[in-house]
Design an enzyme around this catalytic site. Sequence first.
Site, mmCIF file in Angstrom:
data_model
loop_
_atom_site.group_PDB
_atom_site.id
_atom_site.type_symbol
_atom_site.label_atom_id
_atom_site.label_comp_id
_atom_site.label_asym_id
_atom_site.label_seq_id
_atom_site.Cartn_x
_atom_site.Cartn_y
_atom_site.Cartn_z
ATOM 1 N N ASP A 30 -27.103 4.479 2.513
ATOM 2 C CA ASP A 30 -28.524 4.208 2.735
ATOM 3 C C ASP A 30 -29.128 5.485 3.331
ATOM 4 O O ASP A 30 -28.567 6.029 4.292
ATOM 5 C CB ASP A 30 -28.678 3.018 3.704
ATOM 6 C CG ASP A 30 -30.099 2.473 3.728
ATOM 7 O OD1 ASP A 30 -31.046 3.287 3.782
ATOM 8 O OD2 ASP A 30 -30.256 1.249 3.714
ATOM 9 N N ILE A 31 -30.217 5.978 2.753
ATOM 10 C CA ILE A 31 -30.797 7.222 3.284
ATOM 11 C C ILE A 31 -31.602 6.975 4.564
ATOM 12 O O ILE A 31 -32.037 7.910 5.211
ATOM 13 C CB ILE A 31 -31.651 7.986 2.236
ATOM 14 C CG1 ILE A 31 -32.751 7.097 1.660
ATOM 15 C CG2 ILE A 31 -30.769 8.559 1.120
ATOM 16 C CD1 ILE A 31 -33.779 7.882 0.841
ATOM 17 N N HIS A 94 -28.234 -6.186 -2.902
ATOM 18 C CA HIS A 94 -27.529 -5.091 -2.239
ATOM 19 C C HIS A 94 -26.958 -5.602 -0.924
ATOM 20 O O HIS A 94 -27.640 -6.282 -0.163
ATOM 21 C CB HIS A 94 -28.417 -3.865 -2.035
ATOM 22 C CG HIS A 94 -29.757 -4.140 -1.421
ATOM 23 N ND1 HIS A 94 -30.763 -4.819 -2.085
ATOM 24 C CD2 HIS A 94 -30.256 -3.826 -0.203
ATOM 25 C CE1 HIS A 94 -31.827 -4.896 -1.294
ATOM 26 N NE2 HIS A 94 -31.538 -4.310 -0.139
ATOM 27 N N HIS A 96 -25.553 -4.643 2.665
ATOM 28 C CA HIS A 96 -25.519 -3.592 3.676
ATOM 29 C C HIS A 96 -24.190 -3.691 4.410
ATOM 30 O O HIS A 96 -23.867 -4.747 4.964
ATOM 31 C CB HIS A 96 -26.623 -3.785 4.724
ATOM 32 C CG HIS A 96 -28.015 -3.726 4.174
ATOM 33 N ND1 HIS A 96 -28.765 -2.571 4.185
ATOM 34 C CD2 HIS A 96 -28.792 -4.674 3.613
ATOM 35 C CE1 HIS A 96 -29.948 -2.823 3.652
ATOM 36 N NE2 HIS A 96 -29.990 -4.095 3.298
#
Length: 131
Positions: A30-31, A94, A96
């Site tokens: 994750d950016i 998605h 995390h």
Amino acid sequence: MDECIFCKIIKGDIPCHKVYESSIVLAFLDINPVQEGHVLIVPKKHNDYIFDLSNKDYTELLLEAKKLSGPLKKATGAKRIGLAIEGFAVPHIHIHLIPLYAGNQLNPLMAKPGDPEQLVKVADKIKEQLK
Ligand SMILES: [Zn+2]
């Protein structure tokens, strides 16, 4: 889904800090990590909501998360790896995976833009543990 950012990342149209790939998923950093080493696991098939998946796809997806959790824990030195799924920001499932060192760190409000050079280093560390 032509407009979906994760489908574009999967196709390679948008770059990512990839850490792992299988026939089922792509995993990348994750950016805007909540903690350093925050990984997103994205199924290659576009689906919006995890509980709409077949039992088989659901199980396979969660097993990929389990497979990544050990190497991620080693690479970061975290005490635990937290798992969160909500999916309001991008309508493509998605997971995390977030390295945790104490309670109350599984908090999206802690997300900050990652330093690009540091993201490369962290991705390399995780990939090293997956070898
Ligand atoms: Zn998609």
